[in-house]
Design an enzyme around this catalytic site. Structure first.
Site, PDB file in Angstrom:
ATOM      1  N   GLY A  10      73.908 -67.776  41.100  1.00  0.00           N
ATOM      2  CA  GLY A  10      72.551 -67.255  40.921  1.00  0.00           C
ATOM      3  C   GLY A  10      71.699 -68.174  40.045  1.00  0.00           C
ATOM      4  N   TYR A  11      70.507 -67.696  39.757  1.00  0.00           N
ATOM      5  CA  TYR A  11      69.501 -68.513  39.042  1.00  0.00           C
ATOM      6  C   TYR A  11      70.001 -68.950  37.658  1.00  0.00           C
ATOM      7  N   ASN A  32      79.237 -62.810  45.190  1.00  0.00           N
ATOM      8  CA  ASN A  32      79.311 -62.296  46.569  1.00  0.00           C
ATOM      9  C   ASN A  32      78.173 -62.849  47.435  1.00  0.00           C
ATOM     10  N   ASN A  35      72.569 -62.568  46.394  1.00  0.00           N
ATOM     11  CA  ASN A  35      71.242 -63.102  46.051  1.00  0.00           C
ATOM     12  C   ASN A  35      71.300 -64.589  45.711  1.00  0.00           C
ATOM     13  N   ASP A  58      83.416 -59.762  45.302  1.00  0.00           N
ATOM     14  CA  ASP A  58      82.475 -58.748  44.839  1.00  0.00           C
ATOM     15  C   ASP A  58      83.113 -58.013  43.661  1.00  0.00           C
ATOM     16  N   SER A 124      68.929 -57.860  28.365  1.00  0.00           N
ATOM     17  CA  SER A 124      67.521 -58.163  28.585  1.00  0.00           C
ATOM     18  C   SER A 124      66.674 -57.550  27.484  1.00  0.00           C
ATOM     19  N   TYR A 149      67.118 -50.161  36.177  1.00  0.00           N
ATOM     20  CA  TYR A 149      67.645 -51.501  35.880  1.00  0.00           C
ATOM     21  C   TYR A 149      67.839 -51.660  34.370  1.00  0.00           C
ATOM     22  N   LYS A 153      71.333 -52.114  31.739  1.00  0.00           N
ATOM     23  CA  LYS A 153      71.563 -53.116  30.682  1.00  0.00           C
ATOM     24  C   LYS A 153      71.934 -52.411  29.376  1.00  0.00           C
ATOM     25  N   TYR A 177      67.925 -61.580  26.980  1.00  0.00           N
ATOM     26  CA  TYR A 177      67.007 -62.632  27.425  1.00  0.00           C
ATOM     27  C   TYR A 177      65.586 -62.104  27.390  1.00  0.00           C
ATOM     28  N   ARG A 231      54.026 -62.683  27.007  1.00  0.00           N
ATOM     29  CA  ARG A 231      55.482 -62.649  27.081  1.00  0.00           C
ATOM     30  C   ARG A 231      56.074 -63.913  26.464  1.00  0.00           C
TER      31      ARG A 231
HETATM   32  P1  NAD Z   1      70.412 -63.754  40.319  1.00  0.00           P
HETATM   33  O1  NAD Z   1      70.187 -62.641  41.270  1.00  0.00           O
HETATM   34  O2  NAD Z   1      69.837 -65.091  40.650  1.00  0.00           O
HETATM   35  O3  NAD Z   1      71.962 -63.936  40.021  1.00  0.00           O
HETATM   36  C1  NAD Z   1      72.870 -62.854  40.064  1.00  0.00           C
HETATM   37  C2  NAD Z   1      74.023 -63.262  40.948  1.00  0.00           C
HETATM   38  O4  NAD Z   1      74.950 -62.183  40.992  1.00  0.00           O
HETATM   39  C3  NAD Z   1      73.609 -63.544  42.392  1.00  0.00           C
HETATM   40  O5  NAD Z   1      74.092 -64.809  42.773  1.00  0.00           O
HETATM   41  C4  NAD Z   1      74.252 -62.426  43.203  1.00  0.00           C
HETATM   42  O6  NAD Z   1      74.639 -62.863  44.483  1.00  0.00           O
HETATM   43  C5  NAD Z   1      75.432 -62.041  42.327  1.00  0.00           C
HETATM   44  N1  NAD Z   1      75.899 -60.665  42.482  1.00  0.00           N
HETATM   45  C6  NAD Z   1      75.155 -59.528  42.490  1.00  0.00           C
HETATM   46  N2  NAD Z   1      75.956 -58.461  42.654  1.00  0.00           N
HETATM   47  C7  NAD Z   1      77.240 -58.928  42.742  1.00  0.00           C
HETATM   48  C8  NAD Z   1      78.496 -58.320  42.937  1.00  0.00           C
HETATM   49  N3  NAD Z   1      78.618 -57.005  43.091  1.00  0.00           N
HETATM   50  N4  NAD Z   1      79.597 -59.100  42.979  1.00  0.00           N
HETATM   51  C9  NAD Z   1      79.498 -60.441  42.852  1.00  0.00           C
HETATM   52  N5  NAD Z   1      78.325 -61.075  42.690  1.00  0.00           N
HETATM   53  C10 NAD Z   1      77.200 -60.327  42.639  1.00  0.00           C
HETATM   54  O7  NAD Z   1      69.851 -63.258  38.893  1.00  0.00           O
HETATM   55  P2  NAD Z   1      69.589 -64.083  37.567  1.00  0.00           P
HETATM   56  O8  NAD Z   1      68.117 -64.145  37.364  1.00  0.00           O
HETATM   57  O9  NAD Z   1      70.380 -65.312  37.545  1.00  0.00           O
HETATM   58  O10 NAD Z   1      70.145 -63.043  36.501  1.00  0.00           O
HETATM   59  C11 NAD Z   1      71.480 -63.098  36.040  1.00  0.00           C
HETATM   60  C12 NAD Z   1      71.727 -61.931  35.112  1.00  0.00           C
HETATM   61  O11 NAD Z   1      70.785 -61.966  34.037  1.00  0.00           O
HETATM   62  C13 NAD Z   1      71.552 -60.562  35.781  1.00  0.00           C
HETATM   63  O12 NAD Z   1      72.521 -59.684  35.254  1.00  0.00           O
HETATM   64  C14 NAD Z   1      70.172 -60.145  35.345  1.00  0.00           C
HETATM   65  O13 NAD Z   1      70.017 -58.755  35.316  1.00  0.00           O
HETATM   66  C15 NAD Z   1      70.111 -60.733  33.931  1.00  0.00           C
HETATM   67  N6  NAD Z   1      68.744 -60.959  33.475  1.00  0.00           N
HETATM   68  C16 NAD Z   1      67.895 -61.724  34.225  1.00  0.00           C
HETATM   69  C17 NAD Z   1      66.580 -61.909  33.794  1.00  0.00           C
HETATM   70  C18 NAD Z   1      65.631 -62.717  34.631  1.00  0.00           C
HETATM   71  O14 NAD Z   1      64.433 -62.662  34.377  1.00  0.00           O
HETATM   72  N7  NAD Z   1      66.074 -63.508  35.595  1.00  0.00           N
HETATM   73  C19 NAD Z   1      66.145 -61.337  32.595  1.00  0.00           C
HETATM   74  C20 NAD Z   1      67.044 -60.577  31.839  1.00  0.00           C
HETATM   75  C21 NAD Z   1      68.352 -60.403  32.287  1.00  0.00           C
HETATM   76  C1  UD1 Z   2      59.826 -57.767  33.985  1.00  0.00           C
HETATM   77  C2  UD1 Z   2      60.541 -56.443  33.929  1.00  0.00           C
HETATM   78  C3  UD1 Z   2      61.659 -56.525  32.912  1.00  0.00           C
HETATM   79  C4  UD1 Z   2      62.582 -57.703  33.219  1.00  0.00           C
HETATM   80  C5  UD1 Z   2      61.737 -58.991  33.255  1.00  0.00           C
HETATM   81  C6  UD1 Z   2      62.523 -60.226  33.563  1.00  0.00           C
HETATM   82  C7  UD1 Z   2      58.818 -54.803  34.524  1.00  0.00           C
HETATM   83  C8  UD1 Z   2      57.967 -53.682  34.036  1.00  0.00           C
HETATM   84  N1  UD1 Z   2      59.599 -55.397  33.596  1.00  0.00           N
HETATM   85  O1  UD1 Z   2      59.281 -57.995  32.732  1.00  0.00           O
HETATM   86  O2  UD1 Z   2      62.398 -55.329  32.907  1.00  0.00           O
HETATM   87  O3  UD1 Z   2      63.580 -57.827  32.229  1.00  0.00           O
HETATM   88  O4  UD1 Z   2      60.723 -58.813  34.248  1.00  0.00           O
HETATM   89  O5  UD1 Z   2      63.018 -60.193  34.864  1.00  0.00           O
HETATM   90  O6  UD1 Z   2      58.806 -55.146  35.686  1.00  0.00           O
HETATM   91  N2  UD1 Z   2      52.102 -60.418  35.921  1.00  0.00           N
HETATM   92  C9  UD1 Z   2      50.899 -60.555  36.607  1.00  0.00           C
HETATM   93  N3  UD1 Z   2      50.954 -60.733  37.960  1.00  0.00           N
HETATM   94  C10 UD1 Z   2      52.137 -60.793  38.655  1.00  0.00           C
HETATM   95  C11 UD1 Z   2      53.348 -60.660  37.936  1.00  0.00           C
HETATM   96  C12 UD1 Z   2      53.295 -60.466  36.572  1.00  0.00           C
HETATM   97  O7  UD1 Z   2      49.827 -60.496  36.025  1.00  0.00           O
HETATM   98  O8  UD1 Z   2      52.106 -60.944  39.891  1.00  0.00           O
HETATM   99  C13 UD1 Z   2      52.049 -60.256  34.452  1.00  0.00           C
HETATM  100  C14 UD1 Z   2      52.675 -58.961  33.962  1.00  0.00           C
HETATM  101  O9  UD1 Z   2      51.735 -57.923  33.926  1.00  0.00           O
HETATM  102  C15 UD1 Z   2      53.189 -59.381  32.569  1.00  0.00           C
HETATM  103  C16 UD1 Z   2      53.549 -60.859  32.754  1.00  0.00           C
HETATM  104  O10 UD1 Z   2      52.834 -61.303  33.905  1.00  0.00           O
HETATM  105  O11 UD1 Z   2      52.151 -59.292  31.618  1.00  0.00           O
HETATM  106  C17 UD1 Z   2      55.032 -61.094  32.978  1.00  0.00           C
HETATM  107  O12 UD1 Z   2      55.484 -60.242  34.041  1.00  0.00           O
HETATM  108  P1  UD1 Z   2      56.966 -60.345  34.651  1.00  0.00           P
HETATM  109  O13 UD1 Z   2      57.242 -61.755  35.018  1.00  0.00           O
HETATM  110  O14 UD1 Z   2      57.065 -59.337  35.725  1.00  0.00           O
HETATM  111  O15 UD1 Z   2      57.918 -59.995  33.433  1.00  0.00           O
HETATM  112  P2  UD1 Z   2      57.947 -58.707  32.472  1.00  0.00           P
HETATM  113  O16 UD1 Z   2      56.848 -57.772  32.754  1.00  0.00           O
HETATM  114  O17 UD1 Z   2      58.037 -59.212  31.086  1.00  0.00           O
END
Ligand code: NAD
Ligand code: UD1
Length: 335
Positions: A10-11, A32, A35, A58, A124, A149, A153, A177, A231
């Site tokens: 993943g990312y 798995n 995504n 998975d 998060s 969601y 967490k 994060y 943010r």
């Molecule tokens: P992502 O979707 O890119 O990566 C998650 C990976 O988990 C994917 O590759 C997906 O295929 C895999 N996955 C999902 N369900 C699974 C399962 N049941 N078994 C095996 N693999 C599975 O997401 P990401 O942005 O890299 O986020 C990683 C983690 O960080 C997540 O737990 C997410 O909730 C958390 N997180 C992300 C952010 C964000 O903004 N990206 C912010 C806070 C927390």
């Molecule tokens: C969102 C999630 C949060 C998650 C985080 C990282 C919500 C309410 N919260 O947070 O739970 O942990 O993403 O994945 O969804 N914005 C725009 N236009 C857009 C998209 C966003 O103006 O099309 C603004 C939003 O209003 C916000 C900022 O950009 O002020 C950041 O938004 P976003 O990237 O969605 O992150 P969070 O809201 O911080």
């Protein structure tokens, strides 16, 4: 260390694998591919020179999970696997609880059985909810989450804390994060959004690549520098490096630590938009819309604990985050 990375294609997981390998760790990925794409393994190999061992498995499948633990002698686990779309979690909460809670419990049970004591978990800033003053400090504890969601967490944090009380040999670092954006400087790995992006930078990237007409800015009447939401955006490579420090910390300590990972600095939506305009070299169309329900005005981290305990400080600024995101976006559109 020999480290199992769940969600490693993943990312955030893929960037973390690159940084772990660079620090000499052995990485085994379990994903798995729900995504993410299998070719991420090629990209990790291209960047790091090492192709991690990969299990397409998975975390909901206990037998498959057990096979991975039985075949490897892990020192530690970094647990990224899970679903992460806030809006979707409101529509299909049970699916989110099943994957993010039941799946995680399966993993923790396997860690217990195979005596793998060191864990880093992806939490998060969403667990602070809207209950506290910025900057968010770890000592505030858990706030009121506003969607399933976020609740998954929060529940994982509680489960891991209880587990570590029962097993004093355990060591867990729960990383909260803030807003990870950007991509690896090679332009080979980054965030590939699934459908219409909810998050700001993936949406801007799609406007820039012509998939969307304009950015919808959710509200300009907040009490912030220009009225738009603020943010704490952190470069995904900085975040990945924080994981290396966190897993090394876990391996040399016991107990549970909650640590914010952000830059400590907030940027408004329009400031991010302008940084992205600089990166791509042209104006990006936008329209001001109503506020998005559930949004808070300002969110940024207190980063003192990360600095003190992990010696971690984010290096990259918002311009660099946007430049790297733009490079990856250009490469994606060429595919
Ligand atoms: P992502 O979707 O890119 O990566 C998650 C990976 O988990 C994917 O590759 C997906 O295929 C895999 N996955 C999902 N369900 C699974 C399962 N049941 N078994 C095996 N693999 C599975 O997401 P990401 O942005 O890299 O986020 C990683 C983690 O960080 C997540 O737990 C997410 O909730 C958390 N997180 C992300 C952010 C964000 O903004 N990206 C912010 C806070 C927390
Ligand atoms: C969102 C999630 C949060 C998650 C985080 C990282 C919500 C309410 N919260 O947070 O739970 O942990 O993403 O994945 O969804 N914005 C725009 N236009 C857009 C998209 C966003 O103006 O099309 C603004 C939003 O209003 C916000 C900022 O950009 O002020 C950041 O938004 P976003 O990237 O969605 O992150 P969070 O809201 O911080």
């Amino acid at each position: 260390m020999k480290i199992l990375v769940t969600g490693g294609t993943g990312y955030i997981g893929s960037h973390t694998c690159v940084e772990l390998i660079a620090e000499g760790h052995e990485v085994i990925i379990l994903d798995n591919l729900y995504n993410s794409r299998i070719d991420v393994l090629d990209k990790i190999e291209q960047i790091s020179g090492v192709r991690p061992k990969f299990y397409e498995a998975d975390i909901l499948d206990k037998e498959g999970l057990e096979k991975v633990f039985a075949e490897n002698d892990f020192d530690a686990v970094i647990h990224f696997a899970g679903y992460k779309a806030v809006g979707e979690s409101v529509s299909i909460p049970l699916t989110y609880y099943e994957n993010n809670i039941s799946g995680s419990i399966n993993l923790y049970q396997m860690m217990k059985k195979y005596k793998v004591r060191n864990l880093v978990f992806s939490s998060s800033a969403t667990v602070y909810g809207d209950d506290f003053e910025v900057p968010f400090k770890e000592e505030y504890g858990l706030g009121t989450t506003t969607n399933p969601y976020g609740t998954t967490k929060k529940m994982n944090e509680m489960i891991i804390t209880d587990m570590d009380i029962a097993e004093p040999e355990n060591s867990s670092v729960l990383l909260r994060y803030f807003n990870p954006i950007g991509a690896h400087e090679s332009g080979l790995i980054g965030e590939i959004p699934n459908g219409i992006p909810n998050n700001l930078v993936p949406y801007i990237a799609q406007v820039v690549s012509g998939q969307r007409d304009y950015l919808r800015v959710w509200g300009n009447d907040y009490d912030t520098v220009d009225g738009t939401g603020v943010r704490d955006y952190i470069h995904v490579v900085d975040l990945a490096r924080a994981h290396v420090k966190a897993i090394e910390y876990a391996a040399s300590h016991k107990g549970t630590e909650v640590i914010n990972i952000g830059t400590g600095k907030g940027y408004s939506v329009l400031e991010v938009l302008h940084a992205y305009e600089k990166a791509c070299g042209h104006e990006i169309p936008y329209q001001i819309m109503e506020r998005r329900p559930g949004d808070i005005a300002v969110c940024y981290a207190d980063t003192k604990k990360a600095e003190g305990l992990l010696g971690f400080k984010a290096e990259y600024d918002i311009d660099r985050m946007c430049e790297d995101s733009y490079r990856f976006t250009c490469n994606l559109s060429k595919e």
